[in-house]
Design a protein around this motif. Structure first.
Motif, PDB file in Angstrom:
ATOM      1  N   PHE A  61      -2.881   2.898  -5.753  1.00 44.69           N
ATOM      2  CA  PHE A  61      -1.753   2.094  -5.274  1.00 44.69           C
ATOM      3  C   PHE A  61      -1.270   1.203  -6.418  1.00 44.69           C
ATOM      4  O   PHE A  61      -2.081   0.570  -7.099  1.00 44.69           O
ATOM      5  N   GLU A  67       4.994  -5.859  -6.539  1.00 47.36           N
ATOM      6  CA  GLU A  67       4.770  -5.504  -5.130  1.00 47.36           C
ATOM      7  C   GLU A  67       4.352  -6.693  -4.268  1.00 47.36           C
ATOM      8  O   GLU A  67       4.358  -6.597  -3.042  1.00 47.36           O
ATOM      9  N   TRP A 106      -3.377   1.276   5.376  1.00 47.25           N
ATOM     10  CA  TRP A 106      -3.126   2.509   4.634  1.00 47.25           C
ATOM     11  C   TRP A 106      -4.346   2.878   3.795  1.00 47.25           C
ATOM     12  O   TRP A 106      -4.807   4.015   3.798  1.00 47.25           O
ATOM     13  N   GLY A 107      -4.881   1.895   3.086  1.00 47.42           N
ATOM     14  CA  GLY A 107      -6.055   2.153   2.261  1.00 47.42           C
ATOM     15  C   GLY A 107      -7.277   2.512   3.078  1.00 47.42           C
ATOM     16  O   GLY A 107      -8.009   3.460   2.750  1.00 47.42           O
ATOM     17  N   THR A 119      -6.329   0.018  -7.024  1.00 45.92           N
ATOM     18  CA  THR A 119      -5.026  -0.612  -7.223  1.00 45.92           C
ATOM     19  C   THR A 119      -4.737  -0.717  -8.711  1.00 45.92           C
ATOM     20  O   THR A 119      -5.577  -1.208  -9.477  1.00 45.92           O
ATOM     21  N   ILE A 142       0.740   5.935  -5.322  1.00 51.67           N
ATOM     22  CA  ILE A 142       1.534   5.349  -4.239  1.00 51.67           C
ATOM     23  C   ILE A 142       2.185   4.060  -4.751  1.00 51.67           C
ATOM     24  O   ILE A 142       1.487   3.155  -5.218  1.00 51.67           O
ATOM     25  N   PRO A 144       4.464   1.109  -3.405  1.00 55.53           N
ATOM     26  CA  PRO A 144       5.061   0.512  -2.204  1.00 55.53           C
ATOM     27  C   PRO A 144       6.067  -0.601  -2.528  1.00 55.53           C
ATOM     28  O   PRO A 144       5.718  -1.758  -2.683  1.00 55.53           O
ATOM     29  N   THR A 326       1.089  11.168   2.323  1.00 53.54           N
ATOM     30  CA  THR A 326       0.093  10.974   1.273  1.00 53.54           C
ATOM     31  C   THR A 326      -0.778  12.200   1.124  1.00 53.54           C
ATOM     32  O   THR A 326      -1.053  12.666   0.013  1.00 53.54           O
TER      33      THR A 326
END
Length: 333
Positions: A61, A67, A106-107, A119, A142, A144, A326
């Motif tokens: 991520f 973010e 999500w994680g 991350t 990913i 976001p 995903t």
């Protein structure tokens, strides 16, 4: 992980009796047969293991492009790059607020599906062996809702990663969603990231229609044709936006691009008014979601009150879309 970084394979080594030894007697033969049976049983158990116990896939991520700017908290956890408590504490009953972040669910859900998550907190690279967060070490990247532009080198790295077989999940927000007031918002950033539209999408931005919509849409692609509609997380029945943008698909630049969800008034299969989309590029895959509220799980840092449970909206389909996208982008094993 990408082929360039290598896949781990389980190795089973068998031995041979030394030359000249007597053949095993009945007892030893039974033990040998029993050992072989146990080995086969263990192998079967390994092959049938649940995702939580299989060799993990890896998802990265991004948090190197604003973010967490302004009232956003689009991270899986405040502890980075590795979230804490560790992934080892997650089982099928673990709540999405196991970690502290606006997209922590999500994680957590990815870990339940057999992923290891990290991350990114630094410059994006692809092919830098000295960077443990290099994209080559991950199956899917990913992003976001970025609020700070990618450098040209970073954009090239991400596109090269996808072309080589990596997965990208790109999330944005509505036009004029500039959270840090630097003149840049996610639609502009994503369009600048891919000016040639090699991934096949134009993000609705200033001057475009439907660049700021709020809608519960049930105009979803047929599960048999959609790439992200039916998947490991279930079947998407709807998608709910709270101030998000839409896509115009450029099939000339990328013939593989297709819509997954459209606005209610749009014709299914059209190239405009698209709320979620997907495409392939080289050996890789990319999925696009036009509103960050879709992945907001209603939790965040203690001082952030602008949070909403978007993940469970649309009858749970918001979260289902994010997970299916995903998994599709990361490619099934």
């Amino acid at each position: 992980m990408l082929a360039s970084s290598g896949h781990r394979r389980a190795a089973f080594v068998g031995g041979h009796a030394a030359p000249g030894r007597a053949r095993p007697g009945p007892v030893r033969a039974r033990l040998t047969a029993r050992s072989a049976l146990l080995t086969l049983t263990a192998l079967a158990a390994l092959l049938c293991a649940s995702p939580l116990h299989a060799a993990p896939r890896r998802a990265l991520f991004d948090n190197a492009h604003g973010e967490q700017a302004g009232n956003a908290d689009w991270v899986i956890d405040d502890q980075q790059p590795a979230p804490y408590p560790t992934e080892a504490g997650i089982d099928r009953r673990t709540d999405g607020q196991y970690w502290t972040g606006g997209i922590s669910t999500w994680g957590v859900e990815l870990v339940k599906q057999g992923f290891s998550v990290r991350t990114n907190d630094r410059v994006i690279t692809f092919g830098d062996r000295g960077n443990p967060l290099d994209l080559s070490n991950f199956d899917v990247f990913i992003v976001p809702e970025p609020n700070r532009p990618f450098t040209s080198a970073e954009a090239r790295a991400v596109l090269a990663y996808v072309h080589a077989g990596g997965g990208l999940v790109a999330v944005g927000d509505h036009d004029r969603s500039d959270r840090d007031r630097d003149g840049q918002d996610s639609p502009r950033i994503w369009n600048a990231f891919d000016p040639g539209r090699v991934l096949g999408v134009h993000w609705g931005s200033a001057g475009d229609t439907d660049a700021n919509i709020t809608q519960l849409s049930r105009n979803v692609a047929d599960p048999a044709g959609g790439r992200c509609i039916r998947g490991p997380a279930g079947t998407v029945r709807a998608l709910e936006f709270h101030n998000g943008t839409t896509f115009a698909l450029d099939s000339k630049a990328n013939p593989s691009v297709r819509g997954e969800v459209w606005m209610n008034a749009a014709r299914r299969g059209s190239r405009s008014r698209v709320m979620a989309a997907s495409s392939t590029y080289g050996k890789g895959r990319a999925a696009f979601i036009g509103d960050s509220s879709v992945v907001d799980d209603g939790s965040a840092a203690a001082d952030n009150r602008n949070i909403y449970p978007g993940w469970t909206e649309a009858g749970g389909s918001n979260g289902i879309l994010a997970m299916n996208a995903t998994r599709w982008a990361a490619r099934p094993r």
